[in-house]
Write a protein that holds these residues in place. Structure first.
Motif, PDB file in Angstrom:
ATOM      1  N   ILE A 164      25.292 -25.635  31.063  1.00 38.93           N
ATOM      2  CA  ILE A 164      25.966 -25.136  29.854  1.00 38.93           C
ATOM      3  C   ILE A 164      25.155 -23.814  29.305  1.00 38.93           C
ATOM      4  N   ALA A 165      23.890 -23.750  29.529  1.00 33.39           N
ATOM      5  CA  ALA A 165      23.127 -22.547  28.697  1.00 33.39           C
ATOM      6  C   ALA A 165      23.805 -21.351  29.440  1.00 33.39           C
ATOM      7  N   TYR A 166      24.030 -21.442  30.829  1.00 30.74           N
ATOM      8  CA  TYR A 166      24.135 -20.390  31.726  1.00 30.74           C
ATOM      9  C   TYR A 166      25.855 -19.884  30.981  1.00 30.74           C
ATOM     10  N   LEU A 167      26.754 -20.838  31.005  1.00 27.33           N
ATOM     11  CA  LEU A 167      28.002 -20.703  30.444  1.00 27.33           C
ATOM     12  C   LEU A 167      27.809 -19.847  29.120  1.00 27.33           C
ATOM     13  N   GLU A 168      27.069 -20.364  28.220  1.00 26.54           N
ATOM     14  CA  GLU A 168      27.048 -19.976  26.904  1.00 26.54           C
ATOM     15  C   GLU A 168      26.616 -18.461  26.755  1.00 26.54           C
ATOM     16  N   ASN A 169      25.802 -18.054  27.978  1.00 27.00           N
ATOM     17  CA  ASN A 169      25.409 -16.530  28.021  1.00 27.00           C
ATOM     18  C   ASN A 169      26.528 -15.810  28.666  1.00 27.00           C
ATOM     19  N   GLN A 170      27.696 -16.279  29.005  1.00 26.77           N
ATOM     20  CA  GLN A 170      28.576 -15.308  29.488  1.00 26.77           C
ATOM     21  C   GLN A 170      29.631 -15.114  28.579  1.00 26.77           C
ATOM     22  N   PRO A 171      29.750 -13.753  28.208  1.00 25.62           N
ATOM     23  CA  PRO A 171      30.952 -13.368  26.781  1.00 25.62           C
ATOM     24  C   PRO A 171      32.262 -13.940  27.276  1.00 25.62           C
ATOM     25  N   MET A 172      32.503 -14.315  28.549  1.00 20.61           N
ATOM     26  CA  MET A 172      34.023 -14.547  28.775  1.00 20.61           C
ATOM     27  C   MET A 172      34.356 -16.084  28.318  1.00 20.61           C
ATOM     28  N   PHE A 173      33.408 -16.852  27.872  1.00 25.99           N
ATOM     29  CA  PHE A 173      33.653 -18.160  27.458  1.00 25.99           C
ATOM     30  C   PHE A 173      33.459 -18.371  26.027  1.00 25.99           C
ATOM     31  N   ASN A 174      34.151 -19.123  25.370  1.00 23.78           N
ATOM     32  CA  ASN A 174      34.125 -19.705  24.211  1.00 23.78           C
ATOM     33  C   ASN A 174      33.080 -20.442  23.556  1.00 23.78           C
ATOM     34  N   ALA A 175      31.953 -20.128  23.650  1.00 23.85           N
ATOM     35  CA  ALA A 175      30.572 -20.674  23.384  1.00 23.85           C
ATOM     36  C   ALA A 175      29.376 -19.718  23.539  1.00 23.85           C
ATOM     37  N   GLY A 176      28.196 -19.993  22.882  1.00 24.01           N
ATOM     38  CA  GLY A 176      27.255 -18.988  22.781  1.00 24.01           C
ATOM     39  C   GLY A 176      27.839 -17.718  22.347  1.00 24.01           C
ATOM     40  N   ILE A 177      27.385 -16.527  23.172  1.00 23.35           N
ATOM     41  CA  ILE A 177      27.740 -15.340  22.904  1.00 23.35           C
ATOM     42  C   ILE A 177      29.156 -14.844  23.079  1.00 23.35           C
ATOM     43  N   GLY A 178      29.858 -15.877  23.596  1.00 16.98           N
ATOM     44  CA  GLY A 178      31.573 -15.539  23.476  1.00 16.98           C
ATOM     45  C   GLY A 178      32.355 -16.244  22.293  1.00 16.98           C
ATOM     46  N   ALA A 179      31.667 -16.856  21.402  1.00 18.90           N
ATOM     47  CA  ALA A 179      32.306 -17.600  20.618  1.00 18.90           C
ATOM     48  C   ALA A 179      33.312 -16.934  19.713  1.00 18.90           C
ATOM     49  N   VAL A 180      34.329 -17.593  19.132  1.00 18.42           N
ATOM     50  CA  VAL A 180      35.440 -17.027  18.302  1.00 18.42           C
ATOM     51  C   VAL A 180      34.970 -16.961  16.986  1.00 18.42           C
ATOM     52  N   PHE A 181      35.823 -16.436  16.251  1.00 20.50           N
ATOM     53  CA  PHE A 181      35.590 -16.110  14.980  1.00 20.50           C
ATOM     54  C   PHE A 181      36.094 -17.063  13.864  1.00 20.50           C
ATOM     55  N   THR A 182      35.456 -17.549  12.695  1.00 22.05           N
ATOM     56  CA  THR A 182      35.971 -18.165  11.804  1.00 22.05           C
ATOM     57  C   THR A 182      36.817 -17.357  10.697  1.00 22.05           C
ATOM     58  N   HIS A 183      37.330 -17.990   9.989  1.00 21.14           N
ATOM     59  CA  HIS A 183      38.467 -17.333   8.793  1.00 21.14           C
ATOM     60  C   HIS A 183      37.605 -16.131   8.312  1.00 21.14           C
ATOM     61  N   ASP A 184      36.374 -16.389   8.187  1.00 23.43           N
ATOM     62  CA  ASP A 184      35.540 -15.397   7.196  1.00 23.43           C
ATOM     63  C   ASP A 184      34.645 -14.251   8.280  1.00 23.43           C
ATOM     64  N   GLY A 185      35.447 -14.514   9.432  1.00 19.71           N
ATOM     65  CA  GLY A 185      34.645 -13.367  10.361  1.00 19.71           C
ATOM     66  C   GLY A 185      33.088 -13.524  10.767  1.00 19.71           C
ATOM     67  N   LYS A 186      32.896 -14.890  10.761  1.00 21.68           N
ATOM     68  CA  LYS A 186      31.602 -15.318  11.289  1.00 21.68           C
ATOM     69  C   LYS A 186      31.898 -16.093  12.668  1.00 21.68           C
TER      70      LYS A 186
END
Ligand code: ASP
Length: 343
Positions: A88-110
């Motif tokens: 999971i840590a490996y996948l979190e470090n891949q921008p193509m997945f919605n986790a870690g560095i690839g996470a989507v944005f909230t309504h407030d842009g965070k």
């Protein structure tokens, strides 16, 4: 009279054994595999036509690398928990997945991240919700399990705990991703800011990837499961989905199964999907595949709960049902390797 009683008892015994027959019917083995590991990178509606060959290669490479990473750890005799955390840590470090560095944005842009982890041997679990500076939320989730008396920590408290544990922290800007930002702007325009969208909803202008999860069975017969996500685009008010909720997005019990879910979190919470999979096996005597299909392809589908799950039973049999168009997924055991996005 005595003969009749013996006959009734034999009949009851035969019925009790019918669970095993169901397992065999589903092509599942009752002999424990040396090890097994399964992961997902989210379920959604990305059609093959909307991905370039380069994008497909990128996804398949990441899925292959991740599953091999976990497989090698299990082969070396590492625990299911270690394999799940590393994958999971490996996948979190891949921008193509919605986790870690690839996470989507909230309504407030965070970016607000959620993750959970469960050990099927001890039934211990840990989770974090709404963290904004933890680089690898799955590590924080496991630390909550190992280093605190609690199960779920959220927001600032979870971040303070992560810092105290010496985990890597980053500025929230570290999670910025132009594609995810574009998705937020589009949904703000299209739905007057009202809707909330699964990361992997079909739209020609977006790149589609998802939440990540992993379940492993180690050589000692221990199951562990974990899930990590940025949640859903345009989420508001500190919304937290199923991913950090034990029993909704993640569950592991050595006597039944380990499971990680992905999809529209509100449904997975309401239907206690991850725990229900284990419960259907435990109390209804269903095989892993029967239970998983019943939940994903019938119960969730009927109510509009889009998504899927990946799971292993205590023998290492796998289930990977999804009621959406696709689910990024991979499974490996000593005699099988599956890496797929579509059917
Ligand atoms: N289940 C996640 C959530 O609702 C989203 C996903 O799986 O993509 O937050």
């Amino acid at each position: 009279m005595k003969n009749i009683l013996i006959y009734i008892m034999l009949l009851m015994l035969f019925n009790a054994c019918s669970t095993d027959e169901k397992v065999v019917e589903n092509n599942n083995t009752m002999q424990k595999k040396d090890y097994a590991i399964v992961l997902h990178g989210g379920a959604g509606y990305v059609s093959a036509d909307n991905l370039s060959q380069e994008q497909k290669d990128e996804y398949f490479n990441a899925l292959n690398t991740a599953i091999s990473l976990g497989e090698n750890l299990l082969k070396e005799g590492k625990s299911a928990g270690d394999a799940v955390e590393e994958v999971i840590a490996y996948l979190e470090n891949q921008p193509m997945f919605n986790a870690g560095i690839g996470a989507v944005f909230t309504h407030d842009g965070k970016n607000e991240l959620d993750a959970s982890f469960m050990d099927g041997n001890t039934m211990n679990a840990g989770a974090v919700g709404g963290v904004t500076i933890v680089k690898n939320p799955i590590k924080a989730a496991r630390a909550v399990m190992d280093k605190s008396p609690h199960v779920l920590l959220t927001g600032k408290g979870a971040e303070t705990f992560s810092i105290e544990q010496g985990l890597d922290t980053v500025n929230n800007k570290y999670f910025f991703n132009q594609d995810r930002w574009n998705s937020l702007q589009r949904i703000l325009d299209e739905e007057a800011g009202q809707g909330m969208e699964l990361d992997h909803t079909e739209h020609p202008s977006d790149k589609k990837f998802g939440t990540v999860g992993c379940v492993a069975l180690d050589k000692n017969g221990n199951l562990a499961a974990g899930t990590s996500t940025g949640g859903m685009t345009n989420k508001k008010w500190g919304r937290i989905g199923d991913s950090p909720i034990i029993g909704a997005g993640t569950y592991a019990d050595n006597t039944t199964c380990g499971v990680s879910c992905t999809g529209h979190g509100e449904y997975f919470i309401r239907y206690a999907v991850a725990y229900d999979l284990s419960a259907k096996m435990k109390y209804k005597g269903l095989s892993l595949n029967q239970a998983a299909d019943e939940i994903v392809m019938k119960e969730l589908k009927e109510v509009g709960g889009a998504g899927g799950l990946v799971a292993l039973d205590k023998y290492g049999n796998v289930a990977m049902p999804f009621n959406t168009g696709c689910m990024f997924r991979a499974y490996v055991c000593p005699d099988e390797r599956i890496v797929k996005i579509w059917e």
